[in-house]
Every structure is written in structure tokens, then in C-alpha cells.
Design a protein around this motif. Structure first.
Motif, PDB file in Angstrom:
ATOM      1  N   PHE A   1       0.586  -1.298   0.140  1.00 35.69           N
ATOM      2  CA  PHE A   1      -0.435   0.000   0.245  1.00 35.69           C
ATOM      3  C   PHE A   1       0.498   1.579   0.025  1.00 35.69           C
ATOM      4  O   PHE A   1       0.556   2.335  -0.931  1.00 35.69           O
ATOM      5  CB  PHE A   1      -1.059   0.084   1.176  1.00 35.69           C
ATOM      6  N   SER A   2       1.912   1.375   0.685  1.00 37.31           N
ATOM      7  CA  SER A   2       3.207   2.134   0.648  1.00 37.31           C
ATOM      8  C   SER A   2       3.300   2.649  -0.357  1.00 37.31           C
ATOM      9  O   SER A   2       3.474   3.939  -1.123  1.00 37.31           O
ATOM     10  CB  SER A   2       4.532   1.684   1.807  1.00 37.31           C
ATOM     11  N   VAL A   3       4.182   1.521  -1.370  1.00 37.83           N
ATOM     12  CA  VAL A   3       4.334   2.115  -2.094  1.00 37.83           C
ATOM     13  C   VAL A   3       3.695   2.069  -3.662  1.00 37.83           C
ATOM     14  O   VAL A   3       3.379   3.103  -4.563  1.00 37.83           O
ATOM     15  CB  VAL A   3       4.397   0.579  -2.996  1.00 37.83           C
ATOM     16  N   ILE A   4       2.004   1.515  -3.487  1.00 41.70           N
ATOM     17  CA  ILE A   4       1.562   2.379  -3.828  1.00 41.70           C
ATOM     18  C   ILE A   4       0.342   3.944  -4.308  1.00 41.70           C
ATOM     19  O   ILE A   4       0.500   4.739  -5.381  1.00 41.70           O
ATOM     20  CB  ILE A   4      -0.255   1.260  -4.663  1.00 41.70           C
ATOM     21  N   GLY A   5       1.149   3.715  -3.156  1.00 42.47           N
ATOM     22  CA  GLY A   5       0.468   5.369  -2.182  1.00 42.47           C
ATOM     23  C   GLY A   5       1.828   6.237  -2.597  1.00 42.47           C
ATOM     24  O   GLY A   5       1.115   7.376  -3.329  1.00 42.47           O
ATOM     25  N   LEU A   6       2.557   6.112  -2.487  1.00 37.33           N
ATOM     26  CA  LEU A   6       4.535   7.036  -3.039  1.00 37.33           C
ATOM     27  C   LEU A   6       4.099   7.506  -4.114  1.00 37.33           C
ATOM     28  O   LEU A   6       4.179   8.403  -5.379  1.00 37.33           O
ATOM     29  CB  LEU A   6       5.358   6.609  -2.502  1.00 37.33           C
ATOM     30  N   ILE A   7       3.459   6.069  -5.645  1.00 38.17           N
ATOM     31  CA  ILE A   7       3.570   5.920  -7.212  1.00 38.17           C
ATOM     32  C   ILE A   7       2.734   6.752  -7.392  1.00 38.17           C
ATOM     33  O   ILE A   7       2.396   8.301  -8.372  1.00 38.17           O
ATOM     34  CB  ILE A   7       3.492   4.950  -7.580  1.00 38.17           C
ATOM     35  N   GLN A   8       1.347   7.240  -6.343  1.00 40.24           N
ATOM     36  CA  GLN A   8      -0.375   7.496  -6.988  1.00 40.24           C
ATOM     37  C   GLN A   8       0.045   9.566  -6.467  1.00 40.24           C
ATOM     38  O   GLN A   8       0.118  10.244  -7.741  1.00 40.24           O
ATOM     39  CB  GLN A   8      -0.892   7.594  -5.788  1.00 40.24           C
ATOM     40  N   ALA A   9       1.115   9.649  -5.473  1.00 40.96           N
ATOM     41  CA  ALA A   9       1.441  10.736  -5.031  1.00 40.96           C
ATOM     42  C   ALA A   9       2.532  11.263  -6.271  1.00 40.96           C
ATOM     43  O   ALA A   9       2.394  12.550  -6.437  1.00 40.96           O
ATOM     44  CB  ALA A   9       2.851  10.555  -3.450  1.00 40.96           C
ATOM     45  N   LYS A  10       3.556  11.017  -6.756  1.00 48.39           N
ATOM     46  CA  LYS A  10       4.168  11.370  -7.227  1.00 48.39           C
ATOM     47  C   LYS A  10       3.776  11.525  -8.872  1.00 48.39           C
ATOM     48  O   LYS A  10       4.216  12.622  -9.664  1.00 48.39           O
ATOM     49  CB  LYS A  10       5.238  10.170  -8.342  1.00 48.39           C
ATOM     50  N   LYS A  11       2.874  10.578  -9.448  1.00 46.82           N
ATOM     51  CA  LYS A  11       2.121  11.550 -10.493  1.00 46.82           C
ATOM     52  C   LYS A  11       1.301  12.770 -10.831  1.00 46.82           C
ATOM     53  O   LYS A  11       0.928  13.304 -11.252  1.00 46.82           O
ATOM     54  CB  LYS A  11       0.725  10.382 -11.071  1.00 46.82           C
ATOM     55  N   ALA A  12       0.348  12.138  -9.527  1.00 48.04           N
ATOM     56  CA  ALA A  12      -0.205  14.034  -9.128  1.00 48.04           C
ATOM     57  C   ALA A  12       0.478  14.860  -8.637  1.00 48.04           C
ATOM     58  O   ALA A  12       0.218  16.183  -8.775  1.00 48.04           O
ATOM     59  CB  ALA A  12      -1.072  13.479  -7.627  1.00 48.04           C
ATOM     60  N   LYS A  13       1.564  14.611  -8.490  1.00 50.61           N
ATOM     61  CA  LYS A  13       2.866  16.221  -7.941  1.00 50.61           C
ATOM     62  C   LYS A  13       3.002  15.951  -9.522  1.00 50.61           C
ATOM     63  O   LYS A  13       2.963  17.568  -9.544  1.00 50.61           O
ATOM     64  CB  LYS A  13       3.503  15.863  -7.475  1.00 50.61           C
ATOM     65  N   LYS A  14       2.946  15.860 -10.275  1.00 49.71           N
ATOM     66  CA  LYS A  14       3.462  16.313 -11.401  1.00 49.71           C
ATOM     67  C   LYS A  14       2.234  16.755 -12.293  1.00 49.71           C
ATOM     68  O   LYS A  14       2.673  17.928 -12.917  1.00 49.71           O
ATOM     69  CB  LYS A  14       3.465  14.811 -12.576  1.00 49.71           C
ATOM     70  N   LEU A  15       1.309  16.365 -12.857  1.00 44.02           N
ATOM     71  CA  LEU A  15       0.453  16.955 -12.969  1.00 44.02           C
ATOM     72  C   LEU A  15      -0.709  18.373 -12.104  1.00 44.02           C
ATOM     73  O   LEU A  15      -0.657  19.163 -12.345  1.00 44.02           O
ATOM     74  CB  LEU A  15      -1.390  16.354 -12.195  1.00 44.02           C
TER      75      LEU A  15
END
Length: 102
Positions: free
Chosen positions: A34-48
Motif C-alpha cells: 500500500f505504501s508503494v502504491i501511495g507513493l507512486i500515486q503521489a508522484k503522478k499527482a504531484k507532476k499533474l
């Protein structure tokens, strides 16, 4: 200007919460997923968000979810180390024959 909610912000927050709760309550090392999924989603959202910050709201959820994901990852690693230590002691006691001491 009409602002919309940042895609992935709620997912990041949810995964961060699940990783902390999972690490503390039941799953231990498996909460790292869950942590890894959250970090990946955070990176995508931050770029956007950084591409068009005036168009989106909810970046606070991304920051909070990222912090929670890091905390959950740390707790998961700590629980994994405790699990290895626990079974290591059991195996050491069984192989040396000192299991009757406990």
C-alpha cells in the motif's frame, strides 16, 4: 476559473492510511504494498499539479498521503525486522536444543 479535484489525491491519502493501519494492526510487511502504491500515486499527482496548479484543488491530500505512505513503509520495514528476529530466535533455540529453557 473552475477548479477540479486533483486526480489521484484521494487514492494517495487512502493508500497512506491503509499502509499505516495495516502495518500496525494486521499485515506488517504486506502493508508496504500500500505504501508503494501511495507513493507512486503521489508522484503522478504531484507532476499533474505542478504542470497546472491553478486548475486543481486537493494537493494537501497528496502531501498528507505521501507522508503517511513513508510512515507506513517505515513501520512495515520495522515489523519485517521484528518478524525475522522472532523466527530467528525460535530457530536458534530449536537447533541448539535450548527450547526447554523457555
Amino acid at each position: 476559473m473552475n477548479q477540479s479535484t486533483l486526480p489521484g489525491a484521494s487514492t494517495t491519502l487512502t493508500m497512506g492510511i491503509l499502509s499505516v493501519v495495516g502495518a500496525l494492526m494486521c499485515c506488517g510487511p504486506f502493508a508496504a504494498i500500500f505504501s508503494v502504491i501511495g507513493l507512486i500515486q503521489a508522484k503522478k499527482a504531484k507532476k499533474l499539479y505542478e504542470s497546472q496548479p491553478s486548475q486543481y484543488t486537493g494537493y494537501e491530500n497528496v502531501k498528507t498521503g505521501k507522508v503517511l505512505s513513508y510512515v507506513g513503509l517505515g513501520l512495515s520495514i520495522f515489523m519485517l525486522l521484528l518478524l525475522i528476529l522472532y523466527f530467528g530466535v525460535i530457530i536458534a533455540l530449536v537447533t541448539t536444543g535450548n527450547i526447554d529453557d523457555f
